[in-house]
Scaffold this motif. Structure first.
Motif, short mmCIF file in Angstrom:
data_model
loop_
_atom_site.label_atom_id
_atom_site.label_comp_id
_atom_site.label_asym_id
_atom_site.label_seq_id
_atom_site.Cartn_x
_atom_site.Cartn_y
_atom_site.Cartn_z
N SER B 33 0.82 -1.21 0.00
CA SER B 33 0.00 0.00 0.00
C SER B 33 0.85 1.27 0.00
O SER B 33 0.33 2.36 -0.19
N GLY B 34 2.15 1.10 0.17
CA GLY B 34 3.03 2.26 0.10
C GLY B 34 3.32 2.82 1.48
O GLY B 34 2.45 2.84 2.35
N ILE B 140 7.19 4.59 -1.80
CA ILE B 140 6.25 5.60 -1.32
C ILE B 140 4.87 5.35 -1.92
O ILE B 140 3.86 5.36 -1.23
N ALA B 141 4.85 5.08 -3.23
CA ALA B 141 3.56 4.85 -3.91
C ALA B 141 2.95 3.51 -3.51
O ALA B 141 1.73 3.39 -3.42
N GLY B 142 3.79 2.51 -3.27
CA GLY B 142 3.29 1.16 -3.00
C GLY B 142 2.92 0.49 -4.31
O GLY B 142 2.59 1.18 -5.29
N TRP B 143 2.98 -0.85 -4.34
CA TRP B 143 2.70 -1.56 -5.61
C TRP B 143 1.34 -1.19 -6.14
O TRP B 143 1.14 -1.00 -7.34
N ARG B 144 0.35 -1.04 -5.24
CA ARG B 144 -1.00 -0.74 -5.70
C ARG B 144 -1.10 0.63 -6.35
O ARG B 144 -2.02 0.89 -7.12
N GLY B 145 -0.17 1.51 -6.02
CA GLY B 145 -0.26 2.87 -6.55
C GLY B 145 0.70 3.13 -7.71
O GLY B 145 0.82 4.25 -8.18
N VAL B 146 1.37 2.09 -8.18
CA VAL B 146 2.36 2.25 -9.24
C VAL B 146 1.66 2.29 -10.59
O VAL B 146 0.80 1.46 -10.86
N ASP B 147 2.00 3.27 -11.43
CA ASP B 147 1.43 3.29 -12.78
C ASP B 147 2.54 3.23 -13.84
O ASP B 147 3.72 3.25 -13.50
N HIS B 148 2.14 3.15 -15.11
CA HIS B 148 3.12 3.01 -16.20
C HIS B 148 4.17 4.12 -16.16
O HIS B 148 5.35 3.87 -16.39
N ASP B 149 3.71 5.36 -15.89
CA ASP B 149 4.65 6.48 -15.90
C ASP B 149 5.74 6.31 -14.85
O ASP B 149 6.91 6.53 -15.11
N LEU B 150 5.32 5.92 -13.66
CA LEU B 150 6.30 5.74 -12.59
C LEU B 150 7.27 4.59 -12.94
O LEU B 150 8.47 4.70 -12.72
N ILE B 151 6.73 3.53 -13.51
CA ILE B 151 7.60 2.41 -13.88
C ILE B 151 8.59 2.86 -14.95
O ILE B 151 9.79 2.60 -14.87
N SER B 152 8.07 3.57 -15.96
CA SER B 152 8.93 3.99 -17.07
C SER B 152 9.98 5.01 -16.66
O SER B 152 10.96 5.21 -17.37
N SER B 153 9.76 5.66 -15.53
CA SER B 153 10.73 6.69 -15.14
C SER B 153 12.09 6.08 -14.82
O SER B 153 13.08 6.80 -14.67
N SER B 154 12.18 4.77 -14.76
CA SER B 154 13.48 4.14 -14.53
C SER B 154 14.24 3.94 -15.84
O SER B 154 15.41 3.56 -15.84
N ASP B 155 13.58 4.20 -17.00
CA ASP B 155 14.17 3.83 -18.29
C ASP B 155 15.59 4.35 -18.50
O ASP B 155 16.47 3.61 -18.91
N GLN B 156 15.76 5.64 -18.19
CA GLN B 156 17.05 6.24 -18.50
C GLN B 156 18.18 5.63 -17.66
O GLN B 156 19.23 5.27 -18.18
N VAL B 157 17.91 5.51 -16.38
CA VAL B 157 18.89 4.93 -15.48
C VAL B 157 19.20 3.50 -15.92
O VAL B 157 20.34 3.07 -15.97
N LEU B 158 18.14 2.81 -16.30
CA LEU B 158 18.28 1.42 -16.70
C LEU B 158 19.18 1.26 -17.92
O LEU B 158 20.07 0.40 -17.97
N GLN B 159 18.98 2.15 -18.91
CA GLN B 159 19.81 2.11 -20.11
C GLN B 159 21.28 2.28 -19.74
O GLN B 159 22.15 1.58 -20.25
N ALA B 160 21.53 3.22 -18.85
CA ALA B 160 22.91 3.50 -18.46
C ALA B 160 23.49 2.34 -17.65
O ALA B 160 24.66 1.99 -17.81
N LEU B 161 22.68 1.73 -16.81
CA LEU B 161 23.16 0.60 -16.02
C LEU B 161 23.54 -0.56 -16.95
O LEU B 161 24.56 -1.22 -16.77
N LEU B 162 22.68 -0.80 -17.94
CA LEU B 162 22.93 -1.91 -18.85
C LEU B 162 24.21 -1.71 -19.65
O LEU B 162 24.89 -2.67 -20.01
N ALA B 163 24.52 -0.45 -19.91
CA ALA B 163 25.68 -0.16 -20.75
C ALA B 163 27.00 -0.52 -20.06
O ALA B 163 28.02 -0.68 -20.72
N ASP B 164 26.98 -0.64 -18.74
CA ASP B 164 28.23 -0.95 -18.02
C ASP B 164 28.21 -2.40 -17.54
O ASP B 164 27.48 -2.75 -16.62
N PRO B 165 29.02 -3.25 -18.18
CA PRO B 165 28.98 -4.68 -17.83
C PRO B 165 29.25 -4.94 -16.34
O PRO B 165 28.76 -5.92 -15.79
#
Lengths: 135, 472
Positions: B33-34, B140-165
């Motif tokens: 519930s966050g 803070i949001a909790g799983w029940r309060g998570v939406d696509h936008d919040l999930i996608s906000s990790s995209d940029q960090v994720l791309q950068a993380l993947l780039a470093d083996p």
């Protein structure tokens, strides 16, 4: 299958440098096919072009006809095995859809294949068992 | 493994395990519930978590963090402290279970070196903090309060993380979590949430994104040479990653005892690459894959061996040896081989995967082989047929027809199970030996090979497209 569309990038049959972004919307079954630079495909006028047909065929290979039909909300009677079977039950028309989003999503997807393989262990993957033979 | 050993293992859970997991569940419900809207019950669960830490060096910090969060101050720092407490509890559960297993199997285990091998320092500060703030937002949001936008906000960090083996561990974990959250969205209306699982992934990600965590230093690791006898191969997979983990016994030159080791190769992939095609992603390791497919031993020279028992594979430092039957290896070597210590951060029940040999059981199956159990006299153990990979020939049917098996003991959801790696079975009155690595160099079953040929080489096609389109 994302954002309410079955979407994909299809290589041009005539020019290896060119690709088409093809999509079907779930529910309305409206379709669109254009190059990644938003130039409409020459073949998609009122009826589907070969890129769209290929997209459906490939989706059926990948996900199975039932899943594709369910996602697009196509009501079918009898067995569905090919794109033709599905298209018989779909009456969408050509509708402009933005190719850029689909294309950049595809590029991001492809970039995974360029990442180097690592041989240091990733223990976190124990949370992700192989996707079963039993499926 | 004998009936008596199995009954020692399966006896009641070690004391305290159930109570400890209850404390963990209390925290996990907070994530549903966050932490922004923490009811009285959830706040009490945090206090209980802090109480459990009272006799540890973490005591004061956990108590303070629990109080602050209950008071509405949900910060990254407080959450990290609580994540540390949660992982410590699961570490204790892991230790109790593994100790039980070692006692049952009379397995000798190396002790973790103190102080541990220094971690490689990374210059990933920004990425780590980006990742931590995303995880904080989720909490803070909790799983029940998570939406696509919040999930996608990790995209940029994720791309950068993947780039470093060097950061692949955090990258594949975060990617896996984000994908599951997307697939579950809208999570608000999802019927049943994988509460423990998502909390596990969240916790591990938060800890891996602290400076200095989760990077092994292969440079500083011990170098080993000798003969590697393969027991079997375990496959891990989510939509954008696959890892093969080879379990084996290492006979070093000299008199040192044989050691249980693993070696892993992990590749990034896309979700359309599945089944036998997975092996093509690893084609740059022909010596390892060849040994799997031909069931040979491997002669290795100067390979780094991490304290965790993981050989850091380098194909050019290995060559194929003589054919080696995994059952013979298991029979001759498993009883005496020394098992590796488990690194502190990896101490979690999900990581338990101990190779064992079982034979002389009666296999029974039900629901069209979706559940299989092995019975040894009066003791039975469930078989994790859901963990059989699609990239090998091992099927639940074969497992159900088997009479001997080399597998991994696992503990999940409160009970032990056995994940088969190799089985000896009778099919049409003929004995067959089948194992998960058989198709490493391509399917050996003509029907599957034909289907593969028909589907085409998706890996090659997509790589060609990647090469052309990404460099425009």
């Amino acid at each position: 299958m994302a954002d309410g569309r079955l979407q994909g990038v299809v290589s041009s049959g005539s020019d290896i440098e060119r690709v088409y972004v093809s999509s079907f919307a779930a529910g309305t079954h409206n379709f669109n096919c254009s190059t990644n630079n938003n130039r409409p495909c020459g073949g998609a006028h009122g009826y589907t072009c070969k890129h769209l047909d290929l997209l459906l065929d490939e989706a059926i290979v990948q996900y199975g006809a039932d899943r594709v039909a369910r996602y697009l909300r196509v009501e079918v009677d009898g067995e569905v095995t090919s794109a033709r079977d599905l298209l018989r039950h779909m009456n969408g028309t050509n509708e402009r859809m933005p190719a850029a989003i689909v294309f950049s999503r595809f590029l991001r997807h492809l970039s995974y294949l360029e990442l180097p393989v690592v041989t240091e262990p990733v223990p976190e993957l124990h949370w992700f068992p192989a996707m079963g033979a039993a499926r | 493994m004998l009936e008596t050993q199995l009954s020692t293992l399966l006896d009641d859970a070690p004391s305290g395990v159930v109570e400890t997991l209850d404390l963990v569940s209390g925290f996990d419900e907070g994530l549903v519930s966050g932490f922004a809207r923490l009811g009285e019950e959830r706040a009490a669960a945090l206090t209980a978590l802090a109480g459990a830490m009272a006799a540890t060096p973490l005591a004061d910090r956990v108590a303070a963090a629990a109080e602050k969060i209950a008071g509405g101050s949900v910060t990254e720092e407080h959450l990290s402290v609580l994540a540390g407490a949660r992982i410590a509890l699961l570490g204790a559960v892991h230790d109790a279970l593994l100790a039980r297993l070692d006692t049952a199997l009379r397995r000798t285990r190396a002790t973790w070196p103190q102080p541990p091998t220094p971690n490689r320092t990374t210059s990933a500060g920004n990425l780590f903090s980006g990742c931590r703030s995303w995880l904080t937002e989720l909490a803070i949001a909790g799983w029940r309060g998570v939406d696509h936008d919040l999930i996608s906000s990790s995209d940029q960090v994720l791309q950068a993380l993947l780039a470093d083996p060097a950061l692949r561990r955090l990258a594949v974990l975060t990617d896996g979590l984000a994908t599951e959250l997307h697939a579950g969205s809208p999570i608000g209306t999802m019927e049943r949430l994988p509460v423990r699982r998502w909390a596990d992934l969240w916790t591990r990600a938060l800890l891996l994104s602290q400076a200095g965590a989760g990077t092994d230093d292969a440079q500083a690791a011990e170098r080993v040479s000798g003969r590697l006898l393969i027991l079997g191969v375990d496959v891990h997979e989510h939509s954008t990653a696959v890892q093969i983990q080879v379990h084996g016994v290492l006979e070093s030159a000299g008199d040192s005892p044989s050691r249980l080791v693993r070696t892993s190769v992990a590749a990034a992939k896309v979700d359309t690459i599945v089944g036998p095609a997975l092996w093509r992603l690893l084609a740059n390791y022909p010596v390892l894959l060849g040994a799997l497919a031909e069931r040979r031993s491997l002669e290795i020279t100067d390979l780094p061996l991490l304290d965790s028992g993981d050989l850091v594979w380098q194909d050019d430092r290995a060559k194929a040896g003589d054919p080696a039957d995994p059952f013979v290896t298991a029979r001759v070597q498993l009883a005496d081989a020394v098992a590796p210590a488990v690194p502190p951060l990896n101490r979690h029940p999900v990581g338990i995967a101990e190779p064992v040999l079982v034979e002389g059981y009666t296999a029974t199956s039900s629901d069209e082989h979706s559940t299989v159990t092995f019975a040894f006299g009066n003791v039975t153990i469930p078989v994790a047929v859901d963990r059989l990979p699609s990239c090998g020939p091992l099927t639940p049917q074969l497992v159900a027809a088997s009479s001997a098996c080399v597998g991994l003991l696992r503990w999940d959801g409160g009970s032990w199970s056995l994940q088969p790696l190799v089985v000896q079975a009778t099919v049409k009155r003929k004995p067959v030996v089948s194992y998960t690595g058989d198709w490493a160099m391509g399917p050996t079953d003509p029907k599957v090979a034909k289907a593969e040929a028909k589907a085409g080489d998706a890996v090659a096609v997509l790589r060609e497209r990647a090469g052309r389109l990404l460099r425009k």
